[in-house]
Design a protein around this motif. Structure first.
Motif, PDB file in Angstrom:
ATOM      1  N   HIS A   1       0.825  -1.213   0.000  1.00 37.74           N
ATOM      2  CA  HIS A   1       0.000   0.000   0.000  1.00 37.74           C
ATOM      3  C   HIS A   1       0.860   1.264   0.000  1.00 37.74           C
ATOM      4  O   HIS A   1       1.073   1.907   1.026  1.00 37.74           O
TER       5      HIS A   1
ATOM      6  N   ALA B   1     -10.826  -9.206   3.548  1.00 32.11           N
ATOM      7  CA  ALA B   1      -9.689  -8.293   3.567  1.00 32.11           C
ATOM      8  C   ALA B   1      -9.171  -8.081   2.150  1.00 32.11           C
ATOM      9  O   ALA B   1      -9.552  -8.771   1.233  1.00 32.11           O
TER      10      ALA B   1
ATOM     11  N   ASN C   1      -3.689  -8.081   1.905  1.00 36.48           N
ATOM     12  CA  ASN C   1      -2.349  -7.662   2.262  1.00 36.48           C
ATOM     13  C   ASN C   1      -2.011  -8.098   3.681  1.00 36.48           C
ATOM     14  O   ASN C   1      -0.898  -8.508   3.979  1.00 36.48           O
ATOM     15  N   CYS C   2      -3.008  -7.992   4.552  1.00 37.13           N
ATOM     16  CA  CYS C   2      -2.795  -8.454   5.917  1.00 37.13           C
ATOM     17  C   CYS C   2      -2.466  -9.935   5.914  1.00 37.13           C
ATOM     18  O   CYS C   2      -1.632 -10.394   6.685  1.00 37.13           O
TER      19      CYS C   2
ATOM     20  N   GLY D   1      -5.039  -5.819  11.517  1.00 32.54           N
ATOM     21  CA  GLY D   1      -5.270  -4.755  10.557  1.00 32.54           C
ATOM     22  C   GLY D   1      -6.417  -3.838  10.908  1.00 32.54           C
ATOM     23  O   GLY D   1      -7.315  -4.185  11.675  1.00 32.54           O
TER      24      GLY D   1
ATOM     25  N   CYS E   1      -2.141  -0.876   8.505  1.00 39.86           N
ATOM     26  CA  CYS E   1      -2.789  -1.164   7.226  1.00 39.86           C
ATOM     27  C   CYS E   1      -1.735  -1.335   6.152  1.00 39.86           C
ATOM     28  O   CYS E   1      -1.473  -0.427   5.411  1.00 39.86           O
ATOM     29  N   PRO E   2      -1.136  -2.465   5.998  1.00 35.99           N
ATOM     30  CA  PRO E   2      -1.201  -3.623   6.886  1.00 35.99           C
ATOM     31  C   PRO E   2      -0.180  -3.479   8.000  1.00 35.99           C
ATOM     32  O   PRO E   2       0.798  -2.783   7.840  1.00 35.99           O
TER      33      PRO E   2
HETATM   34  S1  SF4 Z   1      -6.193  -3.398   7.175  1.00 35.10           S
HETATM   35 FE1  SF4 Z   1      -5.413  -2.563   5.246  1.00 35.10          FE
HETATM   36  S2  SF4 Z   1      -4.009  -4.129   4.520  1.00 35.10           S
HETATM   37 FE2  SF4 Z   1      -5.289  -5.092   6.042  1.00 35.10          FE
HETATM   38  S3  SF4 Z   1      -6.971  -5.995   4.912  1.00 35.10           S
HETATM   39 FE3  SF4 Z   1      -7.621  -3.956   5.543  1.00 35.10          FE
HETATM   40  S4  SF4 Z   1      -7.144  -2.638   3.831  1.00 35.10           S
HETATM   41 FE4  SF4 Z   1      -5.984  -4.522   3.557  1.00 35.10          FE
END
Ligand code: SF4
Lengths: 398, 137
Positions: A146, B21, B24-25, B87, B119-120
């Motif tokens: 991200h 999700a 990414n997490c 997250g 995030c993440p």
């Molecule tokens: S917290 Fe961020 S990285 Fe994790 S699932 Fe949500 S949007 Fe994706």
């Protein structure tokens, strides 16, 4: 007698949930049903309630591993609407971050493919080689994933000059490692036996299903949005589009591995260009977005991402449409999986790189008696590994 | 400390659920298992079935489709189980909070022991979160 095996919708390992139902006759898969929509979050509607500058943050969260591609396609769509060209330095920074992402995404896939084949070493190694990449991304953009780099009219953060030598060093290292992984795939007779001629998607079928990205290029369907619809600095860099002949799982792996070399080549050219540049703007300030519509296309690691925006002159998009490549690619499983064994099914669905996200549990349903035998994801991976073992023994390896 | 809890403290087995999700997490959770962080050396492994799990890691806001499955998973889990949400999405639905298909966050539906924001979150953070929970036992 045909039985049904539901796979999904969850998988403890990775990625977006999907649901496959395999119809099997003995070991052989005769049909497959695909249901998607488990992680439907209504992003298009959410995006229509965010301001133009907030949307990139939202769309990079469409998918964790395409978090450069979606904002890229979105800002290109808005810039298409505005009819502007972003500063040159920003163009190169965009390409660098996007190609770094392609590298980490392809390595991630190679690791997972190894995991499914029963080569856990490949999984661990590929992910190990991925770490320095993430460090670089963190240094350049501020986050491991991200990246929050894209902004309408440019990028949010300049590339720190002192990072350039580090990036080069990392690329040199990575090139060697990628070479090692590629050779491992090309030389290994067991991988050949498991993946060659499995899950074939030829050019005609690619066109019919609208397959995109490496899935299509493996099947000799020569499409690449970076070349066909060149944007930003892609017009100034040289790279080859990797195309293979057969469209089987093996080719899909090879295409991705070879693409890594191309990505490294592109990044090096961009770094050269940035070094030759003496500073420069990274952002073109945009006051407001006039009414109109725009299209943005970008080649994500998995294929072509498409964004459409329409503006009515307010501070939010009036309509924002997103089409991600996996949507097309997942559907090709309908053609590629039937005819192969259950042990191959996992591999084939993984080969289009939705990363087989959905196998938290598998139940075998006896269609006549309704009797249900529950297998889980471990069983599927085990079956796949047992097949690899069998082939190893037949080939007299180890 | 009961025998169950004591056993849980050593080599906890982890099961991971993605409740919508952006994955990414999930990748960062997997990342914690791979050589750089390598939590497997402490016996922390990702298991394929909820029935083997000591710790449940949940990432993502809860979507409508997923909720019944999440509840069922929690019911099937052997107790005591520690639930950790990973997250921003899991903690408070994050950026997807206003989505029409989101009925999260996770703690509205099942009891949660710890929250790992980010995030993440980086793998280090995830590991720290799990360790903190184990230390409270
Ligand atoms: S917290 Fe961020 S990285 Fe994790 S699932 Fe949500 S949007 Fe994706």
């Amino acid at each position: 007698m045909v039985k049904k095996i539901p796979i999904g919708p969850f998988h403890p390992i990775l990625e977006e949930p999907e649901f496959f139902e395999l119809h099997v006759d003995g070991e052989r898969v005769v049909d497959i049903d695909i249901t998607i929509g488990w992680s439907h979050r209504g992003i298009e509607l959410l995006s229509e309630h965010k301001t133009w500058d907030q949307v990139p943050f939202l769309v990079e969260r469409v998918c964790g591993i395409c978090s450069a591609s979606h904002p890229y396609a979105y800002v290109k769509a808005v810039e298409d609407l505005l009819q502007i060209e972003v500063p040159e330095r920003a163009q190169y920074i965009r390409v660098i971050v996007a190609e770094l992402e392609r590298l980490h995404s392809h390595l991630l896939w190679t690791g997972l493919a190894g995991h499914f084949l029963g080569y856990n070493t490949v999984f661990m190694w590929a992910w190990k080689y991925r770490e320095p990449l993430l460090d670089i991304l963190e240094a350049v953009t501020g986050n491991r994933n991200h990246y929050a780099t894209w902004r309408i009219g440019g990028v949010r953060r300049d590339l720190p000059e002192e990072e350039i030598p580090n990036i080069r060093e990392m690329l040199d290292e990575l090139e060697k490692k990628n070479d090692l992984l590629t050779k491992a795939i090309i030389d290994d007779p067991v991988i050949h036996a498991r993946t060659k001629g499995v899950g074939v998607l030829n050019q005609t079928k690619c066109r019919e299903y609208g397959a995109l990205g490496p899935t299509a290029r493996a099947g000799n369907y020569n499409i690449d949005a970076r070349r066909d619809h060149p944007i930003d600095a892609y017009r100034n860099v040289e790279f080859d589009v990797i195309v293979c002949e057969n469209g089987d799982v093996y080719d899909k792996a090879v295409v991705r591995q070879l693409e890594n070399f191309e990505a490294i080549r592109i990044i090096r050219q961009c770094l050269d260009a940035i070094e030759a540049m003496d500073g420069g703007d990274i952002l073109l300030e945009i006051e407001e977005v006039p009414p109109g519509e725009g299209l943005g296309v970008y080649e994500a690691p998995r294929g072509e991402v498409f964004h459409y925006v329409r503006s009515d002159g307010k501070n939010m998009p009036m309509r924002h449409k997103i089409r991600a490549p996996s949507f097309n690619n997942i559907l090709t499983n309908e053609y590629t999986v039937p005819g192969y064994s259950v042990a191959d099914a996992g591999l084939i669905t993984a080969a289009v790189d939705p990363c087989y996200s959905c196998t938290e549990r598998v139940g075998v349903v006896n269609a006549r008696s309704g009797e249900r035998k529950v297998l889980n994801e471990e069983d599927l991976i085990r079956m796949s590994r047992e097949k690899t073992e069998r082939i190893r023994r037949e080939l007299g390896i180890r | 400390m009961s025998l169950g809890l004591k056993a849980l403290k050593k080599s906890p087995w982890v099961f991971h659920v993605n409740t919508g999700a952006c994955n990414n997490c999930d990748i960062e959770i997997l990342d914690a298992l791979t050589p750089r962080f390598d939590v497997e050396r402490f016996g922390i492994v990702l298991v394929g079935s909820i029935r083997h799990a000591d710790v449940l890691l949940i990432s993502g806001p809860v979507t409508r489709n997923v909720l019944p499955r999440l509840k069922r998973l929690y019911e099937q889990a052997p107790k005591p189980i520690k639930v950790i949400v990973i997250g921003a999405c899991g903690c408070n639905c994050g950026i997807f909070r206003d989505g029409y298909n989101i009925i999260g966050p996770v703690d509205k539906h099942i009891p949660v022991d710890a929250y790992v924001p980010g995030c993440p979150p980086k793998p280090e953070t995830i590991i720290a979160g799990v360790v903190k929970v184990l230390n409270t036992l």
